[in-house]
Write an enzyme that holds these catalytic residues in place. Structure first.
Site, mmCIF file in Angstrom:
data_model
loop_
_atom_site.group_PDB
_atom_site.id
_atom_site.type_symbol
_atom_site.label_atom_id
_atom_site.label_comp_id
_atom_site.label_asym_id
_atom_site.label_seq_id
_atom_site.Cartn_x
_atom_site.Cartn_y
_atom_site.Cartn_z
ATOM 1 N N CYS A 2 0.821 -1.213 0.000
ATOM 2 C CA CYS A 2 0.000 0.000 0.000
ATOM 3 C C CYS A 2 0.856 1.264 0.000
ATOM 4 O O CYS A 2 1.946 1.293 0.575
ATOM 5 C CB CYS A 2 -0.873 0.018 1.244
ATOM 6 S SG CYS A 2 -1.888 -1.445 1.391
ATOM 7 N N ARG A 27 4.945 0.508 -6.141
ATOM 8 C CA ARG A 27 4.928 -0.345 -4.950
ATOM 9 C C ARG A 27 4.004 -1.546 -5.125
ATOM 10 O O ARG A 27 4.079 -2.503 -4.364
ATOM 11 C CB ARG A 27 4.459 0.470 -3.732
ATOM 12 C CG ARG A 27 5.409 1.577 -3.356
ATOM 13 C CD ARG A 27 4.790 2.510 -2.353
ATOM 14 N NE ARG A 27 4.580 1.894 -1.064
ATOM 15 C CZ ARG A 27 5.486 1.837 -0.089
ATOM 16 N NH1 ARG A 27 6.673 2.366 -0.288
ATOM 17 N NH2 ARG A 27 5.223 1.272 1.061
ATOM 18 N N TRP A 74 -2.868 -2.649 -1.749
ATOM 19 C CA TRP A 74 -2.440 -3.978 -2.182
ATOM 20 C C TRP A 74 -3.170 -4.941 -1.256
ATOM 21 O O TRP A 74 -2.880 -5.019 -0.064
ATOM 22 C CB TRP A 74 -0.923 -4.091 -2.036
ATOM 23 C CG TRP A 74 -0.354 -5.344 -2.598
ATOM 24 C CD1 TRP A 74 -0.034 -5.584 -3.900
ATOM 25 C CD2 TRP A 74 0.004 -6.534 -1.878
ATOM 26 N NE1 TRP A 74 0.488 -6.844 -4.037
ATOM 27 C CE2 TRP A 74 0.521 -7.451 -2.816
ATOM 28 C CE3 TRP A 74 -0.074 -6.921 -0.541
ATOM 29 C CZ2 TRP A 74 0.965 -8.717 -2.464
ATOM 30 C CZ3 TRP A 74 0.371 -8.190 -0.193
ATOM 31 C CH2 TRP A 74 0.881 -9.064 -1.144
ATOM 32 N N ASN A 98 -1.161 1.595 5.785
ATOM 33 C CA ASN A 98 -0.256 0.616 5.204
ATOM 34 C C ASN A 98 0.209 -0.279 6.346
ATOM 35 O O ASN A 98 0.672 0.232 7.358
ATOM 36 C CB ASN A 98 0.936 1.333 4.550
ATOM 37 C CG ASN A 98 2.031 0.382 4.101
ATOM 38 O OD1 ASN A 98 1.827 -0.823 4.050
ATOM 39 N ND2 ASN A 98 3.184 0.924 3.776
ATOM 40 N N GLY A 99 0.050 -1.599 6.203
ATOM 41 C CA GLY A 99 0.444 -2.519 7.266
ATOM 42 C C GLY A 99 -0.669 -3.507 7.527
ATOM 43 O O GLY A 99 -1.591 -3.651 6.710
ATOM 44 N N GLU A 477 18.102 -16.592 -9.148
ATOM 45 C CA GLU A 477 17.684 -15.221 -9.425
ATOM 46 C C GLU A 477 17.101 -15.113 -10.842
ATOM 47 O O GLU A 477 16.090 -14.452 -11.064
ATOM 48 C CB GLU A 477 18.878 -14.260 -9.227
ATOM 49 C CG GLU A 477 18.610 -12.810 -9.553
ATOM 50 C CD GLU A 477 17.425 -12.195 -8.799
ATOM 51 O OE1 GLU A 477 16.887 -12.818 -7.883
ATOM 52 O OE2 GLU A 477 17.015 -11.082 -9.193
ATOM 53 N N LYS A 481 13.281 -13.879 -11.652
ATOM 54 C CA LYS A 481 13.035 -12.714 -12.525
ATOM 55 C C LYS A 481 12.071 -13.089 -13.647
ATOM 56 O O LYS A 481 11.142 -12.363 -13.957
ATOM 57 C CB LYS A 481 14.384 -12.265 -13.101
ATOM 58 C CG LYS A 481 14.652 -10.829 -13.225
ATOM 59 C CD LYS A 481 14.968 -10.042 -11.985
ATOM 60 C CE LYS A 481 14.136 -10.276 -10.773
ATOM 61 N NZ LYS A 481 14.619 -9.697 -9.558
ATOM 62 N N GLU A 484 8.424 -13.682 -12.266
ATOM 63 C CA GLU A 484 7.650 -12.546 -11.763
ATOM 64 C C GLU A 484 7.180 -11.614 -12.869
ATOM 65 O O GLU A 484 6.089 -11.070 -12.772
ATOM 66 C CB GLU A 484 8.358 -11.799 -10.635
ATOM 67 C CG GLU A 484 9.691 -11.215 -10.943
ATOM 68 C CD GLU A 484 10.337 -10.525 -9.734
ATOM 69 O OE1 GLU A 484 9.634 -10.081 -8.830
ATOM 70 O OE2 GLU A 484 11.574 -10.429 -9.724
ATOM 71 N N HIS A 500 17.257 -36.456 -9.943
ATOM 72 C CA HIS A 500 16.629 -37.069 -8.767
ATOM 73 C C HIS A 500 15.131 -36.816 -8.735
ATOM 74 O O HIS A 500 14.508 -36.903 -7.683
ATOM 75 C CB HIS A 500 17.312 -36.582 -7.487
ATOM 76 C CG HIS A 500 18.745 -36.999 -7.406
ATOM 77 N ND1 HIS A 500 19.126 -38.297 -7.168
ATOM 78 C CD2 HIS A 500 19.895 -36.303 -7.595
ATOM 79 C CE1 HIS A 500 20.443 -38.385 -7.192
ATOM 80 N NE2 HIS A 500 20.942 -37.186 -7.457
ATOM 81 N N LYS A 599 6.391 -3.807 -4.413
ATOM 82 C CA LYS A 599 7.818 -3.486 -4.370
ATOM 83 C C LYS A 599 8.394 -3.671 -2.974
ATOM 84 O O LYS A 599 9.449 -4.253 -2.802
ATOM 85 C CB LYS A 599 8.019 -2.034 -4.833
ATOM 86 C CG LYS A 599 9.469 -1.589 -4.864
ATOM 87 C CD LYS A 599 10.236 -2.314 -5.943
ATOM 88 C CE LYS A 599 11.712 -2.015 -5.924
ATOM 89 N NZ LYS A 599 12.458 -3.018 -6.712
HETATM 90 C C1 F6R Z 1 12.156 -9.584 -6.796
HETATM 91 C C2 F6R Z 1 12.151 -8.701 -5.646
HETATM 92 C C3 F6R Z 1 11.851 -9.281 -4.316
HETATM 93 C C4 F6R Z 1 12.660 -8.561 -3.224
HETATM 94 C C5 F6R Z 1 12.203 -9.021 -1.837
HETATM 95 C C6 F6R Z 1 13.036 -8.393 -0.748
HETATM 96 O O1 F6R Z 1 12.471 -8.910 -7.958
HETATM 97 O O2 F6R Z 1 12.345 -7.527 -5.760
HETATM 98 O O3 F6R Z 1 12.061 -10.656 -4.271
HETATM 99 O O4 F6R Z 1 14.010 -8.833 -3.416
HETATM 100 O O5 F6R Z 1 10.862 -8.669 -1.653
HETATM 101 O O6 F6R Z 1 12.950 -7.009 -0.775
HETATM 102 P P1 F6R Z 1 13.995 -6.094 -0.047
HETATM 103 O O7 F6R Z 1 15.293 -6.266 -0.737
HETATM 104 O O8 F6R Z 1 13.447 -4.711 -0.195
HETATM 105 O O9 F6R Z 1 14.068 -6.552 1.372
#
Ligand code: F6R
Length: 604
Positions: A2, A27, A74, A98-99, A477, A481, A484, A500, A599
């Site tokens: 949010c 976000r 969100w 937010n929370g 990673e 990527k 997502e 396995h 985000k």
């Molecule tokens: C993926 C991504 C998330 C963040 C995760 C941790 O692209 O951005 O997996 O890496 O939510 O976020 P931070 O680094 O802000 O703690």
């Protein structure tokens, strides 16, 4: 997660709120709303879906007033809908949040027994109505009475019909800033929301209440005492929060990696050797074990860190997901263990909880953080900042690269302190690390080749990334990527583990992205590639120049320039980021705002 924005000033606030919300879109959200204090009292408009839905409704409603609050939601409690969107409140007040309020059901029941009627399924409405219940004409007194009842995390901005010139703001474990400008003052979840108007802001501490007025901001602590706050200045300008000619923030941020790497590495060099002048000299004394704890992409940076630290510094490292670490009762030794938290935002709820757990057990804590002044950076014993600048795209790119850079510097610094390898070797490796921005530039110049590989894989339903050692860490990673932003189902597998079980999923035409950048493991990787090839896989190979037999084992390939193999994940991830980016683009996905994702994950 949010996003909150509030404005009180001379200008009409609806447009400022909508503009601020648009800067918080990154976000992640699924509905939005605003409340404005008008001559007829508080008027609220909220809509499910993208901001343009809200914009249309606000134009029709003609909300005039210069004090208001806005929110991008969100969804957590209750589906995305007009009803569940914020703001929530009563005729007397309106609130954005937010929370998560963990005890909202109990509060709701208590209020229902006293005649309150609830319109939404949200936890937020319980908080709004609780404050209303406590309100006897004094907003500060109402907040002070209500806050101790709430369990969980919150950042609130609240307006009261009786106080048309004031916004009340308070936070606990969710981010909230107060922006200061000549033409009025703001509340916001994050700096981009206010950057068009001001770069000056205050950071609120837990349970401090700010009374934000047109010409002044007054902050009180829990006990009601006035608190003097330091005025901070955001160190990035509008340009950093805009696309700068790129079609997407993600592409812009991928291209910003060489600069981000230079900015992060250079200040940590002294006479060609890594050194963290921000840490006390004895900070690493007596460390026998390191816990690296993080979420998502940041955790993947930790996996690379583990390989580097164990190999060069000889210190055992455990890497944990913060959401697991906090509940698995880790065996922590306050004298000999070091807790390292990696986080771009510095606000991730699970990472923060893990950090607090480590601190409560008396363990030394060090955080690798991108956002200056964020909660985790403030609560850690020591901080190593990454200098990526603001990352707006939901999918993390440049933040990961600089996290890798810090992990490498940490490994080399520890190796030096431990005298695990010669100073000459550390110097050589450090010089190689300094060359990585240039190597990433070389990869970026070959974007077309990656576009071509993405075009060949864009219709896949499933895609596997395989690798060993550092390449396995990087695979994870690459896979995240891709998932997502392109919505292609993907898994990262340790190449030797595939047989396995999971190899049963490899059939004709399934793309397998094989990462084979490490000399000692190259032949083993060829064996694993042959296994998938024999089952009909379409193999894409990431390797270093001069690798043997590439044409024989791969359908498509990308050669990284000759370089020290330890650092291959840095240019390697650039390839995988661009691969995910082009897959997403070719499949018509919303690259910067993938569905369901946020985000900054400020709830557990
Ligand atoms: C993926 C991504 C998330 C963040 C995760 C941790 O692209 O951005 O997996 O890496 O939510 O976020 P931070 O680094 O802000 O703690």
């Amino acid at each position: 997660m949010c996003g909150i924005v509030g404005y009180i000033g001379e200008r009409s606030c609806a447009e400022i709120l909508l503009d601020g919300l648009s800067k918080l879109e990154y976000r992640g959200y699924d509905s939005a709303g605003i409340s404005v204090l008008t001559e007829e009292g508080i008027r609220t408009v909220k809509r499910r879906g993208r901001l343009q839905n809200l914009r249309g409704a606000v134009e029709t409603a003609k909300l005039t007033g210069n004090c208001g609050i806005g929110h991008t939601r969100w969804a957590t409690h209750g589906e995305p809908s007009d009803r569940n969107s914020h703001p929530h409140g009563t005729g007397r007040l309106s609130l954005v949040h937010n929370g998560i309020i963990e005890n909202y059901l109990g509060i709701r029941e208590m209020l229902e027994r006293r005649g309150y009627v609830f319109e939404s399924e949200t936890d937020t409405e319980a908080a709004a109505k609780l404050i209303d219940f406590c309100y006897k004409g004094d907003p500060l007194a109402a907040l002070r009475e209500a806050l101790p009842v709430l369990r969980g995390s919150y950042a609130f901005s609240v307006i009261f019909a009786d106080y048309p010139g004031k916004i009340f703001a308070v936070r606990r474990d969710s981010p909230l800033i107060v922006g200061l400008s000549e033409e009025g003052n703001f509340t916001a979840s994050d700096i981009p929301a206010i950057l068009r108007y001001t770069r000056r802001y205050l950071l609120l501490d837990t349970d401090e209440i700010a009374v934000v007025e047109r010409e002044r901001v007054t902050v009180f602590d829990v006990a009601g005492n006035r608190v003097e706050k330091e005025v901070k200045t955001a160190d990035f300008d509008m340009g950093a929060a805009e696309k700068g000619g790129y079609p997407h923030f993600m592409l812009k941020e991928i291209h910003e990696q060489p600069k981000a790497l230079r900015d992060t590495i250079q200040p940590r060099l002294e006479d060609g050797l890594p050194r963290f002048s921000e840490l006390p000299d004895d900070f690493f004394d007596g460390i026998t074990k390191i816990y690296i704890v993080a979420c998502g992409t940041a955790m993947h940076a930790g996996l690379v860190g583990r390989c580097a630290i164990e190999r060069y510094a000889g210190i055992p490292v455990e890497v944990d997901l913060a959401s697991e670490f906090r509940y698995r009762e880790p065996l922590l030794d306050p004298e000999h263990h070091l807790f390292v938290c990696i986080t771009q935002s510095g606000e991730t709820a699970d990472s923060l909880a893990a950090l607090r757990l480590a601190k409560a057990r008396g363990v030394r804590t060090l955080s690798v953080v991108n956002v200056l002044g964020s909660t985790i950076s403030r609560e850690s014993d020591q901080v190593l900042y990454t200098y990526a600048g603001p990352e707006i795209a939901v999918a993390s790119t440049k933040a990961y690269s600089v996290q890798l850079a810090v992990m490498y510097l940490l490994a080399l610094r520890l190796a030096l302190l431990r005298k695990g390898i010669s100073e000459e070797e550390v110097r050589r490796l450090t010089a190689e690390l300094c060359r990585m921005p240039e190597v990433v530039e070389q990869v970026l110049a070959r974007e077309d080749e990656i576009h071509h590989i993405a075009a060949a894989c864009q219709n896949a339903h499933d895609l596997f990334f395989i690798g060993r050692g550092l390449d396995y860490a990087l695979s994870q990673e690459g896979s995240l990527k891709l998932k997502e932003i392109s919505y292609i189902h993907s898994e990262a597998y340790a190449a030797g583990e595939l047989k396995h079980g999971t190899i049963s999923l490899v059939t004709d035409g399934v793309p397998v992205f094989a990462l084979a950048t490490q000399d000692a493991l190259y032949e083993k990787m060829i064996g694993n590639i042959k296994e998938v090839k024999a089952r009909g896989a379409q193999v894409v190979l990431l390797h270093r120049e001069k690798a043997a037999d590439v044409g024989k084992i791969a359908d498509l390939s990308f050669a990284l320039p000759q370089m020290e193999e330890l650092f291959c994940p840095i240019p390697g991830v650039t390839v995988l980021q661009l691969f995910a980016y082009y897959c997403s683009l070719l499949r018509g996905c919303d690259v910067d705002k993938p569905r369901n994702l946020a985000k900054s994950v400020t709830v557990e």
